[in-house]
Scaffold this motif. Structure first.
Motif, PDB file in Angstrom:
ATOM      1  N   TYR A  23      -1.460 -40.514  27.496  1.00 43.34           N
ATOM      2  CA  TYR A  23      -2.471 -41.025  26.569  1.00 43.34           C
ATOM      3  C   TYR A  23      -1.857 -41.020  25.173  1.00 43.34           C
ATOM      4  O   TYR A  23      -0.874 -40.315  24.913  1.00 43.34           O
ATOM      5  CB  TYR A  23      -3.715 -40.146  26.594  1.00 43.34           C
ATOM      6  N   PRO A  24      -2.439 -41.763  24.230  1.00 40.36           N
ATOM      7  CA  PRO A  24      -1.893 -41.744  22.863  1.00 40.36           C
ATOM      8  C   PRO A  24      -1.852 -40.338  22.260  1.00 40.36           C
ATOM      9  O   PRO A  24      -0.912 -39.990  21.553  1.00 40.36           O
ATOM     10  CB  PRO A  24      -2.837 -42.656  22.089  1.00 40.36           C
ATOM     11  N   PHE A  25      -2.865 -39.504  22.547  1.00 39.17           N
ATOM     12  CA  PHE A  25      -2.863 -38.137  22.021  1.00 39.17           C
ATOM     13  C   PHE A  25      -1.654 -37.352  22.514  1.00 39.17           C
ATOM     14  O   PHE A  25      -1.066 -36.564  21.767  1.00 39.17           O
ATOM     15  CB  PHE A  25      -4.154 -37.402  22.408  1.00 39.17           C
ATOM     16  N   ASP A  26      -1.284 -37.556  23.777  1.00 35.63           N
ATOM     17  CA  ASP A  26      -0.124 -36.845  24.332  1.00 35.63           C
ATOM     18  C   ASP A  26       1.149 -37.206  23.581  1.00 35.63           C
ATOM     19  O   ASP A  26       1.956 -36.332  23.250  1.00 35.63           O
ATOM     20  CB  ASP A  26       0.049 -37.183  25.810  1.00 35.63           C
ATOM     21  N   LEU A  27       1.337 -38.487  23.309  1.00 38.81           N
ATOM     22  CA  LEU A  27       2.546 -38.916  22.603  1.00 38.81           C
ATOM     23  C   LEU A  27       2.532 -38.473  21.143  1.00 38.81           C
ATOM     24  O   LEU A  27       3.582 -38.132  20.580  1.00 38.81           O
ATOM     25  CB  LEU A  27       2.710 -40.425  22.710  1.00 38.81           C
ATOM     26  N   ILE A  28       1.343 -38.436  20.524  1.00 34.28           N
ATOM     27  CA  ILE A  28       1.248 -37.941  19.145  1.00 34.28           C
ATOM     28  C   ILE A  28       1.587 -36.453  19.106  1.00 34.28           C
ATOM     29  O   ILE A  28       2.330 -35.993  18.230  1.00 34.28           O
ATOM     30  CB  ILE A  28      -0.158 -38.212  18.567  1.00 34.28           C
ATOM     31  N   LEU A  29       1.064 -35.692  20.066  1.00 35.79           N
ATOM     32  CA  LEU A  29       1.360 -34.258  20.138  1.00 35.79           C
ATOM     33  C   LEU A  29       2.850 -34.016  20.340  1.00 35.79           C
ATOM     34  O   LEU A  29       3.464 -33.205  19.648  1.00 35.79           O
ATOM     35  CB  LEU A  29       0.551 -33.626  21.280  1.00 35.79           C
ATOM     36  N   PHE A  30       3.445 -34.733  21.284  1.00 37.41           N
ATOM     37  CA  PHE A  30       4.875 -34.565  21.550  1.00 37.41           C
ATOM     38  C   PHE A  30       5.729 -35.032  20.370  1.00 37.41           C
ATOM     39  O   PHE A  30       6.714 -34.378  20.012  1.00 37.41           O
ATOM     40  CB  PHE A  30       5.252 -35.320  22.823  1.00 37.41           C
ATOM     41  N   GLY A  31       5.345 -36.125  19.745  1.00 42.87           N
ATOM     42  CA  GLY A  31       6.074 -36.607  18.567  1.00 42.87           C
ATOM     43  C   GLY A  31       6.008 -35.633  17.411  1.00 42.87           C
ATOM     44  O   GLY A  31       6.991 -35.431  16.688  1.00 42.87           O
ATOM     45  N   LEU A  34       8.362 -32.756  18.246  1.00 42.78           N
ATOM     46  CA  LEU A  34       9.765 -33.140  18.025  1.00 42.78           C
ATOM     47  C   LEU A  34      10.089 -33.260  16.545  1.00 42.78           C
ATOM     48  O   LEU A  34      11.193 -32.898  16.113  1.00 42.78           O
ATOM     49  CB  LEU A  34      10.061 -34.452  18.738  1.00 42.78           C
ATOM     50  N   SER A  35       9.148 -33.771  15.759  1.00 47.04           N
ATOM     51  CA  SER A  35       9.372 -33.884  14.307  1.00 47.04           C
ATOM     52  C   SER A  35       9.541 -32.515  13.671  1.00 47.04           C
ATOM     53  O   SER A  35      10.427 -32.315  12.831  1.00 47.04           O
ATOM     54  CB  SER A  35       8.202 -34.620  13.647  1.00 47.04           C
ATOM     55  N   VAL A  36       8.683 -31.575  14.056  1.00 53.76           N
ATOM     56  CA  VAL A  36       8.798 -30.215  13.522  1.00 53.76           C
ATOM     57  C   VAL A  36      10.123 -29.595  13.962  1.00 53.76           C
ATOM     58  O   VAL A  36      10.796 -28.909  13.178  1.00 53.76           O
ATOM     59  CB  VAL A  36       7.591 -29.354  13.964  1.00 53.76           C
ATOM     60  N   THR A  37      10.533 -29.850  15.195  1.00 51.05           N
ATOM     61  CA  THR A  37      11.806 -29.323  15.685  1.00 51.05           C
ATOM     62  C   THR A  37      12.975 -29.887  14.879  1.00 51.05           C
ATOM     63  O   THR A  37      13.872 -29.135  14.469  1.00 51.05           O
ATOM     64  CB  THR A  37      11.982 -29.661  17.179  1.00 51.05           C
ATOM     65  N   LEU A  38      12.968 -31.182  14.658  1.00 47.39           N
ATOM     66  CA  LEU A  38      14.053 -31.782  13.865  1.00 47.39           C
ATOM     67  C   LEU A  38      14.074 -31.240  12.438  1.00 47.39           C
ATOM     68  O   LEU A  38      15.141 -30.987  11.870  1.00 47.39           O
ATOM     69  CB  LEU A  38      13.920 -33.305  13.863  1.00 47.39           C
ATOM     70  N   LEU A  39      12.882 -31.058  11.873  1.00 46.52           N
ATOM     71  CA  LEU A  39      12.792 -30.508  10.518  1.00 46.52           C
ATOM     72  C   LEU A  39      13.345 -29.079  10.486  1.00 46.52           C
ATOM     73  O   LEU A  39      14.110 -28.725   9.579  1.00 46.52           O
ATOM     74  CB  LEU A  39      11.341 -30.543  10.048  1.00 46.52           C
ATOM     75  N   LEU A  40      12.985 -28.275  11.471  1.00 49.38           N
ATOM     76  CA  LEU A  40      13.497 -26.901  11.519  1.00 49.38           C
ATOM     77  C   LEU A  40      15.000 -26.863  11.767  1.00 49.38           C
ATOM     78  O   LEU A  40      15.704 -25.997  11.234  1.00 49.38           O
ATOM     79  CB  LEU A  40      12.772 -26.104  12.604  1.00 49.38           C
ATOM     80  N   ALA A  55      13.857 -22.645  16.284  1.00 49.93           N
ATOM     81  CA  ALA A  55      13.930 -24.016  15.792  1.00 49.93           C
ATOM     82  C   ALA A  55      13.577 -25.038  16.872  1.00 49.93           C
ATOM     83  O   ALA A  55      12.929 -26.049  16.577  1.00 49.93           O
ATOM     84  CB  ALA A  55      15.329 -24.300  15.243  1.00 49.93           C
ATOM     85  N   ILE A  56      13.970 -24.791  18.101  1.00 50.40           N
ATOM     86  CA  ILE A  56      13.693 -25.780  19.150  1.00 50.40           C
ATOM     87  C   ILE A  56      12.392 -25.509  19.910  1.00 50.40           C
ATOM     88  O   ILE A  56      11.975 -26.319  20.740  1.00 50.40           O
ATOM     89  CB  ILE A  56      14.852 -25.883  20.157  1.00 50.40           C
ATOM     90  N   PRO A  58       9.095 -25.644  19.039  1.00 45.76           N
ATOM     91  CA  PRO A  58       7.986 -26.614  18.978  1.00 45.76           C
ATOM     92  C   PRO A  58       8.189 -27.803  19.920  1.00 45.76           C
ATOM     93  O   PRO A  58       7.250 -28.238  20.593  1.00 45.76           O
ATOM     94  CB  PRO A  58       7.960 -27.071  17.514  1.00 45.76           C
ATOM     95  N   GLY A  59       9.397 -28.312  20.011  1.00 44.17           N
ATOM     96  CA  GLY A  59       9.668 -29.423  20.915  1.00 44.17           C
ATOM     97  C   GLY A  59       9.546 -29.019  22.371  1.00 44.17           C
ATOM     98  O   GLY A  59       9.019 -29.769  23.200  1.00 44.17           O
ATOM     99  N   LEU A  60      10.019 -27.819  22.708  1.00 45.86           N
ATOM    100  CA  LEU A  60       9.910 -27.340  24.084  1.00 45.86           C
ATOM    101  C   LEU A  60       8.461 -27.083  24.493  1.00 45.86           C
ATOM    102  O   LEU A  60       8.042 -27.447  25.599  1.00 45.86           O
ATOM    103  CB  LEU A  60      10.724 -26.059  24.262  1.00 45.86           C
ATOM    104  N   ILE A  61       7.688 -26.470  23.597  1.00 53.23           N
ATOM    105  CA  ILE A  61       6.294 -26.155  23.914  1.00 53.23           C
ATOM    106  C   ILE A  61       5.483 -27.432  24.084  1.00 53.23           C
ATOM    107  O   ILE A  61       4.740 -27.576  25.065  1.00 53.23           O
ATOM    108  CB  ILE A  61       5.691 -25.237  22.835  1.00 53.23           C
ATOM    109  N   THR A  62       5.614 -28.378  23.161  1.00 49.81           N
ATOM    110  CA  THR A  62       4.843 -29.621  23.296  1.00 49.81           C
ATOM    111  C   THR A  62       5.344 -30.445  24.473  1.00 49.81           C
ATOM    112  O   THR A  62       4.552 -31.144  25.116  1.00 49.81           O
ATOM    113  CB  THR A  62       4.894 -30.456  22.008  1.00 49.81           C
ATOM    114  N   GLY A  63       6.619 -30.365  24.787  1.00 49.80           N
ATOM    115  CA  GLY A  63       7.131 -31.061  25.965  1.00 49.80           C
ATOM    116  C   GLY A  63       6.540 -30.502  27.249  1.00 49.80           C
ATOM    117  O   GLY A  63       6.201 -31.245  28.168  1.00 49.80           O
ATOM    118  N   LEU A  64       6.404 -29.171  27.314  1.00 43.46           N
ATOM    119  CA  LEU A  64       5.784 -28.559  28.487  1.00 43.46           C
ATOM    120  C   LEU A  64       4.290 -28.866  28.563  1.00 43.46           C
ATOM    121  O   LEU A  64       3.734 -28.986  29.652  1.00 43.46           O
ATOM    122  CB  LEU A  64       6.009 -27.050  28.478  1.00 43.46           C
ATOM    123  N   LEU A  65       3.624 -28.994  27.422  1.00 48.12           N
ATOM    124  CA  LEU A  65       2.190 -29.303  27.424  1.00 48.12           C
ATOM    125  C   LEU A  65       1.894 -30.706  27.933  1.00 48.12           C
ATOM    126  O   LEU A  65       0.864 -30.929  28.566  1.00 48.12           O
ATOM    127  CB  LEU A  65       1.599 -29.125  26.022  1.00 48.12           C
TER     128      LEU A  65
END
Length: 108
Positions: A23-31, A34-40, A55-56, A58-65
């Motif tokens: 769903y769009p919410f899923d991609l917004i959450l994952f994006g 990933l943005s926070v991960t890249l920033l960190l 540092a990594i 946020p991307g791992l947690i949202t990817g698992l969600l």
């Protein structure tokens, strides 16, 4: 065929999803994760393993969600269902075909 039964295809909701899975919410959450991960990764010094994992994470947690699961939409849906199950009332009120009979008995 003389049957008056119409079967809905099992994948009828997949046409409303992006790539048939998200769903769009899923991609917004994952994006966002990933943005926070890249920033960190740009901000933090990655000298130690602990800082690198932070540092990594946020991307791992949202990817698992947003990871798809069979019989559910994704892991986030399962977690929401589990939390709802354990935090709501577990006494189910009977509302069957004789619910009016039960109400009459309770009034008497």
């Amino acid at each position: 065929m003389n049957n008056d039964v119409y079967l809905i295809p099992a994948n009828s909701k997949k046409s409303m999803m992006i790539f048939g899975m998200f769903y769009p919410f899923d991609l917004i959450l994952f994006g966002t994760g990933l943005s926070v991960t890249l920033l960190l990764l740009m901000i933090l010094p990655l000298d130690s393993l602990i800082v690198s994992l932070i540092a990594i994470s946020p991307g791992l947690i949202t990817g698992l969600l947003v990871f798809p699961l069979p019989n559910y939409h994704n892991t986030l849906t399962v977690l929401i269902d589990v939390i709802d199950y354990f935090t709501t009332r577990q006494k189910f009120v009977w509302k069957g075909w004789c619910v009016m009979d039960e109400l009459k008995k309770n009034k008497e």
